[in-house]
Design a protein around this motif. Structure first.
Motif, PDB file in Angstrom:
ATOM      1  N   GLY A 214      75.076 -53.137  26.883  1.00  0.00           N
ATOM      2  CA  GLY A 214      74.335 -52.763  25.697  1.00  0.00           C
ATOM      3  C   GLY A 214      73.360 -53.858  25.323  1.00  0.00           C
ATOM      4  N   LEU A 215      72.620 -53.638  24.242  1.00  0.00           N
ATOM      5  CA  LEU A 215      71.632 -54.629  23.806  1.00  0.00           C
ATOM      6  C   LEU A 215      72.287 -55.950  23.424  1.00  0.00           C
ATOM      7  CD1 LEU A 215      69.002 -52.714  21.628  1.00  0.00           C
ATOM      8  CD2 LEU A 215      68.612 -53.962  23.747  1.00  0.00           C
ATOM      9  N   GLY A 216      73.444 -55.887  22.793  1.00  0.00           N
ATOM     10  CA  GLY A 216      74.137 -57.111  22.415  1.00  0.00           C
ATOM     11  C   GLY A 216      74.498 -57.954  23.621  1.00  0.00           C
ATOM     12  N   ASN A 217      75.020 -57.330  24.653  1.00  0.00           N
ATOM     13  CA  ASN A 217      75.365 -58.049  25.879  1.00  0.00           C
ATOM     14  C   ASN A 217      74.114 -58.566  26.588  1.00  0.00           C
ATOM     15  OD1 ASN A 217      77.130 -59.054  27.839  1.00  0.00           O
ATOM     16  ND2 ASN A 217      76.944 -57.223  29.097  1.00  0.00           N
ATOM     17  N   LEU A 218      73.023 -57.787  26.534  1.00  0.00           N
ATOM     18  CA  LEU A 218      71.772 -58.228  27.145  1.00  0.00           C
ATOM     19  C   LEU A 218      71.241 -59.480  26.454  1.00  0.00           C
ATOM     20  CD1 LEU A 218      69.429 -57.760  29.116  1.00  0.00           C
ATOM     21  CD2 LEU A 218      68.396 -56.251  27.394  1.00  0.00           C
ATOM     22  N   ILE A 219      71.313 -59.529  25.132  1.00  0.00           N
ATOM     23  CA  ILE A 219      70.877 -60.720  24.392  1.00  0.00           C
ATOM     24  C   ILE A 219      71.748 -61.913  24.752  1.00  0.00           C
ATOM     25  CG2 ILE A 219      70.707 -61.715  22.083  1.00  0.00           C
ATOM     26  CD1 ILE A 219      69.919 -58.940  21.061  1.00  0.00           C
ATOM     27  N   LEU A 220      73.061 -61.698  24.831  1.00  0.00           N
ATOM     28  CA  LEU A 220      73.979 -62.783  25.168  1.00  0.00           C
ATOM     29  C   LEU A 220      73.716 -63.311  26.577  1.00  0.00           C
ATOM     30  CD1 LEU A 220      76.429 -64.389  24.122  1.00  0.00           C
ATOM     31  CD2 LEU A 220      77.890 -62.659  25.185  1.00  0.00           C
ATOM     32  N   ASP A 221      73.574 -62.414  27.537  1.00  0.00           N
ATOM     33  CA  ASP A 221      73.317 -62.837  28.920  1.00  0.00           C
ATOM     34  C   ASP A 221      71.964 -63.530  29.056  1.00  0.00           C
ATOM     35  OD1 ASP A 221      75.745 -61.823  29.665  1.00  0.00           O
ATOM     36  OD2 ASP A 221      74.948 -59.954  30.494  1.00  0.00           O
ATOM     37  N   SER A 222      70.952 -63.023  28.355  1.00  0.00           N
ATOM     38  CA  SER A 222      69.627 -63.642  28.425  1.00  0.00           C
ATOM     39  C   SER A 222      69.650 -65.056  27.862  1.00  0.00           C
ATOM     40  CB  SER A 222      68.607 -62.796  27.662  1.00  0.00           C
ATOM     41  OG  SER A 222      68.536 -61.491  28.189  1.00  0.00           O
TER      42      SER A 222
END
Length: 261
Positions: A214-222
């Motif tokens: 999800g977007l939250g995981n994408l922000i964390l990974d980025s």
């Protein structure tokens, strides 16, 4: 009828054009302010990049951002639907029985006061890392604003309308259906405007905690990979979604409760 319809269409088109122009001006002003702040304060690109690199990162990763956004939106929409149904049912039950409301409200408040960061791992143990956990977190986050606003709306019904229904011998459910619930609709949409934004944040928070996509995981990974432009592209996407949901709920309120004017 034929005399009024042609004149109504240009007015509708003009109103839509004005709204789109206002949105475009607002977005342009925000982007210009962003650029001026980054340039004027000399903020390093690894902290806050300029709008140009963020836009290029968005275009280059449009497929990834679209997939993650779809997951977050699905979880938020499903959780918000569940919380709306629960809040509506409980608010109706509380308005019908004061004793039930007085006995149950402390439990509801205690449930709302529980930190989401503590609930999400427990939900993950029972529901797994998929969309079910995100739905549960969204339901918890968005339930209370909906319930409180609905209870206020049901309690603030016009007295004259209620007395008229009583004079005609309407049952309690008829009064609820034809008077109290329609008068509570503006409060429901107010709660939905608050809950919808909280639903996006709740879904992203669940993704941060559980590691689900999800977007939250994408922000964390980025952030962990130091891909700052992609991180801010995901952040801007989440902000755009929250604003769009707010505008949609406002438009829905005007569509369904226009009679209040």
């Amino acid at each position: 009828m034929s005399d009024t319809t042609p004149s109504a269409r240009p007015r509708t088109g003009l109103l839509l054009a004005r709204r789109l122009a206002l949105i475009a001006l607002t977005v342009g002003a925000m982007l210009l302010t962003w650029q001026l702040l980054v340039t004027g304060l000399k903020i390093p690109p690894y902290l806050v990049p300029a709008p140009g690199p963020v836009a290029r990162a968005f275009v280059a990763n449009i497929g990834v951002i679209g997939t993650q956004t779809a997951f977050t939106l699905t979880a938020a929409a499903l959780g918000l639907t569940v919380s709306t149904a629960l809040a509506t049912g409980i608010a109706l039950a509380f308005s019908m029985s004061r004793n039930l409301a007085q006995a149950s409200l402390p439990v509801v408040i205690a449930f709302r006061s529980t930190p989401v960061a503590a609930v999400a791992p427990l939900a993950m143990l029972f529901l797994g890392r998929g969309i079910s956990t995100s739905m549960a977190v969204v339901t918890i986050v968005s339930f209370f604003p909906l319930l409180v606003n609905l209870m206020r709306g049901l309690a603030g019904t016009d007295r004259n309308a209620s007395e008229l229904m009583h004079v005609y011998g309407a049952s309690r459910w008829q009064q609820m259906r034809y008077v109290r619930f329609p008068y509570a609709l503006p409060f429901l949409f107010t709660g939905m405007r608050i809950a919808a934004s909280s639903a996006i944040l709740g879904a992203m928070l669940s993704e941060w905690i559980t590691g689900s996509k999800g977007l939250g995981n994408l922000i964390l990974d980025s952030g962990e990979m130091r891909e700052t432009e992609l991180l801010w592209a995901a952040v801007v996407t989440s902000i755009t979604i929250a604003l769009s949901v707010f505008w949609l709920t406002s438009a829905g309120e005007k569509r369904f409760v226009h009679w209040r004017a």
